[in-house]
Design an enzyme around this catalytic site. Structure first.
Site, PDB file in Angstrom:
ATOM      1  N   GLN A 230       3.003  10.124   1.035  1.00 31.34           N
ATOM      2  CA  GLN A 230       4.309   9.455   1.125  1.00 31.34           C
ATOM      3  C   GLN A 230       5.214   9.765  -0.068  1.00 31.34           C
ATOM      4  O   GLN A 230       6.415   9.529  -0.010  1.00 31.34           O
ATOM      5  CB  GLN A 230       4.126   7.931   1.222  1.00 31.34           C
ATOM      6  CG  GLN A 230       3.462   7.483   2.511  1.00 31.34           C
ATOM      7  CD  GLN A 230       3.290   5.990   2.524  1.00 31.34           C
ATOM      8  OE1 GLN A 230       2.309   5.453   2.022  1.00 31.34           O
ATOM      9  NE2 GLN A 230       4.267   5.289   3.100  1.00 31.34           N
TER      10      GLN A 230
ATOM     11  N   HIS B  68      -4.587   1.545   7.360  1.00 34.00           N
ATOM     12  CA  HIS B  68      -3.244   2.121   7.498  1.00 34.00           C
ATOM     13  C   HIS B  68      -3.025   3.233   6.456  1.00 34.00           C
ATOM     14  O   HIS B  68      -2.557   4.317   6.790  1.00 34.00           O
ATOM     15  CB  HIS B  68      -2.216   0.980   7.331  1.00 34.00           C
ATOM     16  CG  HIS B  68      -0.786   1.421   7.262  1.00 34.00           C
ATOM     17  ND1 HIS B  68       0.144   1.037   8.203  1.00 34.00           N
ATOM     18  CD2 HIS B  68      -0.122   2.192   6.360  1.00 34.00           C
ATOM     19  CE1 HIS B  68       1.318   1.585   7.884  1.00 34.00           C
ATOM     20  NE2 HIS B  68       1.187   2.272   6.771  1.00 34.00           N
ATOM     21  N   GLU B  69      -3.423   2.955   5.209  1.00 38.66           N
ATOM     22  CA  GLU B  69      -3.217   3.953   4.146  1.00 38.66           C
ATOM     23  C   GLU B  69      -4.108   5.175   4.352  1.00 38.66           C
ATOM     24  O   GLU B  69      -3.701   6.308   4.093  1.00 38.66           O
ATOM     25  CB  GLU B  69      -3.461   3.346   2.767  1.00 38.66           C
ATOM     26  CG  GLU B  69      -2.567   2.160   2.399  1.00 38.66           C
ATOM     27  CD  GLU B  69      -1.094   2.385   2.677  1.00 38.66           C
ATOM     28  OE1 GLU B  69      -0.620   3.531   2.553  1.00 38.66           O
ATOM     29  OE2 GLU B  69      -0.410   1.414   3.050  1.00 38.66           O
TER      30      GLU B  69
ATOM     31  N   GLY C 293       0.838  -1.200   0.000  1.00 40.61           N
ATOM     32  CA  GLY C 293       0.000   0.000   0.000  1.00 40.61           C
ATOM     33  C   GLY C 293       0.866   1.239   0.000  1.00 40.61           C
ATOM     34  O   GLY C 293       2.007   1.201   0.474  1.00 40.61           O
TER      35      GLY C 293
ATOM     36  N   CYS D 258       5.722  -0.007   7.230  1.00 34.29           N
ATOM     37  CA  CYS D 258       5.364   1.124   6.377  1.00 34.29           C
ATOM     38  C   CYS D 258       6.573   1.479   5.528  1.00 34.29           C
ATOM     39  O   CYS D 258       7.696   1.495   6.032  1.00 34.29           O
ATOM     40  CB  CYS D 258       4.984   2.313   7.263  1.00 34.29           C
ATOM     41  SG  CYS D 258       4.525   3.784   6.336  1.00 34.29           S
ATOM     42  N   LEU D 259       6.345   1.771   4.250  1.00 30.45           N
ATOM     43  CA  LEU D 259       7.464   2.131   3.368  1.00 30.45           C
ATOM     44  C   LEU D 259       8.147   3.426   3.823  1.00 30.45           C
ATOM     45  O   LEU D 259       9.301   3.655   3.492  1.00 30.45           O
ATOM     46  CB  LEU D 259       6.983   2.278   1.915  1.00 30.45           C
ATOM     47  CG  LEU D 259       6.501   0.975   1.253  1.00 30.45           C
ATOM     48  CD1 LEU D 259       5.962   1.267  -0.145  1.00 30.45           C
ATOM     49  CD2 LEU D 259       7.611  -0.063   1.200  1.00 30.45           C
TER      50      LEU D 259
ATOM     51  N   HIS E 291      -2.662   7.688   6.648  1.00 30.84           N
ATOM     52  CA  HIS E 291      -1.657   8.581   6.044  1.00 30.84           C
ATOM     53  C   HIS E 291      -2.302   9.859   5.518  1.00 30.84           C
ATOM     54  O   HIS E 291      -1.674  10.910   5.494  1.00 30.84           O
ATOM     55  CB  HIS E 291      -0.961   7.891   4.857  1.00 30.84           C
ATOM     56  CG  HIS E 291       0.178   6.994   5.233  1.00 30.84           C
ATOM     57  ND1 HIS E 291       1.311   7.453   5.843  1.00 30.84           N
ATOM     58  CD2 HIS E 291       0.362   5.663   5.058  1.00 30.84           C
ATOM     59  CE1 HIS E 291       2.155   6.434   6.024  1.00 30.84           C
ATOM     60  NE2 HIS E 291       1.593   5.340   5.564  1.00 30.84           N
TER      61      HIS E 291
HETATM   62 NI    NI Z   1       2.440   3.430   5.554  1.00 31.99          NI
END
Ligand code: NI
Length: 173
Positions: free
Chosen positions: A51, A136-137, A46, A94-95, A140
């Site tokens: 991000q 989660h996304e 995701g 998380c990226l 953000h």
């Molecule tokens: Ni994330």
């Protein structure tokens, strides 16, 4: 498609409340596709627009296993319209927080209404990994990272590690 660079925490661009999209047009579709490319190249499931430095309510996901066909999902302006009372505790990463993992509690199932890549209103009923990922996304888009669900001590430890890694990368250590 273009691979974009992913912002690593701590960074003020990850703490913004992103703006809704007026209409999913060609430009937004292109961004969604670039985000999918970026997410796949980073082996993520995701990615949210903040991000990659875009303060818009857009996210992409693909929770297909490596042996399955891709299942890309593109969302603009996602909203939770229902969530289950049952909650689950599951590990998240998380990226934007590379190599950091922690357990987070979230509703087990959610129903999300969103605009797809053709500007059509759709609903997704998600359970398991997909439910965890979409929540989660969506966080953000409100400037919330998974570490914000942890105790302040745990959050500080993780963010301090990331700051240190960034400083070391900056001096080429
Ligand atoms: Ni994330």
């Amino acid at each position: 498609m273009t691979v974009l660079s992913i912002i690593v925490a701590p960074d003020p661009r990850l703490k913004v409340n992103a703006d809704p999209v007026d209409k999913v047009d060609g430009e937004i579709r292109q961004l969604m596709d670039d985000m999918l490319e970026t997410m796949h190249s980073a082996n993520g499931i995701g990615l949210a627009a903040p991000q990659v430095g875009v303060a818009k309510r857009i996210l992409v996901m693909d929770v297909a296993r490596p042996d399955e066909d891709p299942q890309p999902i593109r969302m603009a302006n996602p909203e939770v319209v229902w969530e289950s009372e049952e909650e689950v505790l599951a590990e998240e990463g998380c990226l934007s927080l590379p190599d950091q993992y922690a357990e987070v509690v979230r509703p087990q199932k959610v129903r999300v209404r969103y605009l797809d890549h053709e500007n059509e209103i759709r609903e997704l009923e998600a359970d398991g990994l997909l439910a965890k990922c979409v929540q989660h996304e969506m966080d953000h888009l409100d400037g919330v990272l998974f570490v914000d669900h942890l105790s302040s001590l745990k959050r500080k430890i993780i963010l301090r590690k990331l700051s240190k890694t960034k400083r070391m990368a900056a001096v080429g250590a």
